[in-house]
Every structure is written in structure tokens, then in C-alpha cells.
Design an enzyme around this catalytic site. Structure first.
Site, PDB file in Angstrom:
ATOM      1  N   ASP A  98       0.867  -1.176   0.000  1.00  0.00           N
ATOM      2  CA  ASP A  98       0.000   0.000   0.000  1.00  0.00           C
ATOM      3  C   ASP A  98       0.904   1.226   0.000  1.00  0.00           C
ATOM      4  OD1 ASP A  98      -2.093  -1.751   0.334  1.00  0.00           O
ATOM      5  OD2 ASP A  98      -2.815  -0.874   2.216  1.00  0.00           O
ATOM      6  N   HIS A 155       4.785  -7.633  -0.316  1.00  0.00           N
ATOM      7  CA  HIS A 155       4.408  -8.860  -1.012  1.00  0.00           C
ATOM      8  C   HIS A 155       5.079  -8.938  -2.382  1.00  0.00           C
ATOM      9  CE1 HIS A 155       1.018  -9.902   1.822  1.00  0.00           C
ATOM     10  NE2 HIS A 155       1.301  -8.652   2.165  1.00  0.00           N
ATOM     11  N   SER A 259       8.497   3.132   4.996  1.00  0.00           N
ATOM     12  CA  SER A 259       9.631   3.506   4.163  1.00  0.00           C
ATOM     13  C   SER A 259       9.283   3.392   2.691  1.00  0.00           C
ATOM     14  CB  SER A 259      10.865   2.684   4.510  1.00  0.00           C
ATOM     15  OG  SER A 259      12.009   3.277   3.945  1.00  0.00           O
TER      16      SER A 259
END
Length: 306
Positions: A98, A155, A259
């Protein structure tokens, strides 16, 4: 209207104080602060953080602050089942996180765009190895910024097999948009972990970039890589029986605090979604781009001959 150069100068001046900060010391303090197990304080931290940054707790596997033993467990929280479906088409390259698009597009030789008017070296980003960088010359990249409110597990954008991992020590400058616009070569100066995968599209580099208060990066195969903070690079090879297959959408790591992730692909293998531009919001599992027809045909031939 201020020019790009004027904006860079302003952001550089606003970022100067970061050169003076004891970045690793502050990150060690944050590491401890987010891992204490004082229940009432953990609950207070989570509620305040969720309110200040607008965290959607309803998406989490557990929406109650009481269910998290410490703040870091909340920060790296799992999402509820089905919250982030993985884009279905076989040719889709999906977002690993995200976040927001910082930059994406083609490399010019071995240069990646950091911000408007600024670029930095692919060789430097990948640890100074010309050999490691060579397959990605004139390739494609996407830089994805995670804000504090975002889901912080990372992911796989494609199915692949882990071949190599490198830990590269460095600074811990903030990776906020203003700092990225103000500090040259930031991503190649900050501490980072580089993972190289072999995929149907060829090699894929995933670079997990640390930042101030984000001095903790881990992967699912090696656990916590940093801290401890090291002064020398570390290198791991995953060959033969050690090669690790991971499916598209499978978790590969996480940031303990937020980050940036940089994806790098070889030339001629991907078309980015035309709707995606710098500052575009994207969620894990959504389509970043599509593999080219040539890559798909080659992959089908390989599967047929296997």
C-alpha cells in the site's frame, strides 16, 4: 511560480537538519519504544497513532488495540482475509505494498529518477556491483512510498525464485516526498536490503529502503536483518536447494515503521498502467503494469517444455 530548482533548494534547506541528527541512535530508541509490553501505554500509542494518521482499523485482521502485544505488532498488522485481492490476469504485475507512486518509468542507461530533475545510479543503489546491475540497464523501475498509516507488509509483485540478497549499510534520512526532493542520491545513500529474484520476466530486483525511525527491515526467509546496524555489506546467495520460490502476492518482508520499496525490471518486459503517475495512490495487489506479449509467449514455451 517557483521553478523545480527553487523547490529543490527549498526542500534541501528544510532537510539540512537531518545531516546533523544521530539517525541510528534515534532509530534504536524508536525500536525500543515500539516493542515495550506495557499494556496501557501500548493501547494509548495505538489509539493516538490511528487517530492522528487516519488508520483504518476495520481493514485489519484485528481491529482492537487490546489484541496487539506492542506497538510494532500493530504497525506490522495483518489485514483481514480478502481485504487486498491480488489482480487476476496472469500478465499482471501487482503492487507489493500500500502506498503512493513516487516515480515510475524507464531507466536511462543506469540512472533512475529520484525526483523531477534529479537521478541516481542503479549500480550505487544495488551495492556497487556492475554485474548485479547489468541485466537492468535501460530497464523499468517503480518507486513506492509507504506513509505511516499504510499497511507495512511487503508482497511479491510476480511469482519468482529468490537468488540473492544483499544488506547495504548507510544513512537513515527520511524518505518523505520533501526529503526525497531535497537530498541528492538519497535511496543509494540510505541503508537498504536488495533481493534479486528470477521470474518469468527475467530478474527482478526489490530494494527495501530504510529511513529514520525505520531502521528495522525483515524478510520472511531471513527474519530481522537490521538492527543490528552493520558497517559492512552482507551478501547471501540462494542457489540450488537453497533457492526459495515465492508466489505472486505472497508476503516477502516487512518494514517496522514505514519507508520505500523500489522495483526494477529488465528492458522490454513490462508496460506500466497508463493511469499511474507520481503521487498516485495504489494498494497491495492492484495492477502496476502488464508483462509484454513477448514475455508471456516465452513463459508459455518454457512451461510447455518443462
Amino acid at each position: 511560480m517557483a521553478s523545480a530548482a527553487q523547490h529543490r533548494l527549498r526542500d534541501w534547506l528544510l532537510s539540512l537538519y537531518q545531516y546533523l541528527l544521530p539517525q541510528h541512535t534515534l532509530s534504536r530508541l524508536m525500536y525500543r519504544l515500539t516493542r515495550h509490553r506495557i499494556a496501557w501505554l501500548t493501547g494509548l500509542q495505538i489509539r493516538l497513532f490511528a487517530r492522528i494518521f487516519g488508520v483504518n482499523l476495520e481493514e485489519a485482521e484485528s481491529s482492537s488495540p487490546k489484541d496487539y502485544p506492542n506497538f510494532n505488532a500493530f504497525f506490522t498488522r495483518a489485514l483481514g482475509e480478502g481485504t487486498r485481492p491480488i489482480a487476476g490476469p496472469a500478465d499482471a504485475v501487482v503492487s507489493p505494498v500500500d502506498g503512493r507512486i513516487s516515480q515510475l518509468g524507464p531507466l536511462t542507461g543506469n540512472r533512475l529518477i529520484q525526483a523531477k530533475g534529479w537521478s541516481y545510479s542503479l549500480v550505487d543503489l544495488l551495492g556497487g556491483s556492475e554485474t548485479r546491475a547489468a541485466p537492468f540497464q535501460d530497464g523499468q523501475f517503480a518507486t513506492l512510498y509507504l506513509s505511516p498509516k499504510d499497511y507495512h507488509r511487503i508482497h511479491m509483485p510476480l511469482s519468482g525464485c529468490l537468488r540473492e540478497m544483499v544488506y547495504l549499510p548507510g544513512r537513515l534520512f527520511s524518505v518523505s516526498p520533501k526529503t526525497v526532493n531535497g537530498i541528492p542520491n538519497l535511496f543509494a545513500r540510505n541503508e537498504r536490503v536488495v533481493s534479486i529474484f528470477e521470474t518469468e520476466a527475467g530478474p527482478l530486483a526489490m530494494v527495501l529502503v530504510g529511513a529514520i525511525f525505520v531502521g528495522s527491515i525483515e524478510t520472511v526467509w531471513a527474519g530481522q536483518i537490521t538492527p543490528p546496524y552493520r558497517h559492512q555489506p552482507c551478501h547471501w546467495l540462494y542457489e540450488g536447494e537453497k533457492a526459495l520460490p515465492l508466489e505472486k502476492g505472497q508476503e516477502m518482508g516487512r518494514f517496522n515503521m514505514g519507508s520505500t520499496v523500489i522495483l526494477i525490471l529488465p528492458p522490454g518486459v513490462i508496460h506500466w498502467q497508463s493511469s499511474l503517475q507520481p503521487e498516485s495512490r495504489i494498494l497491495m495487489g492492484q495492477t502496476l503494469g502488464q508483462l509484454t506479449t513477448t514475455v508471456q509467449v516465452d513463459a508459455e514455451r518454457q512451461r510447455a517444455s518443462a
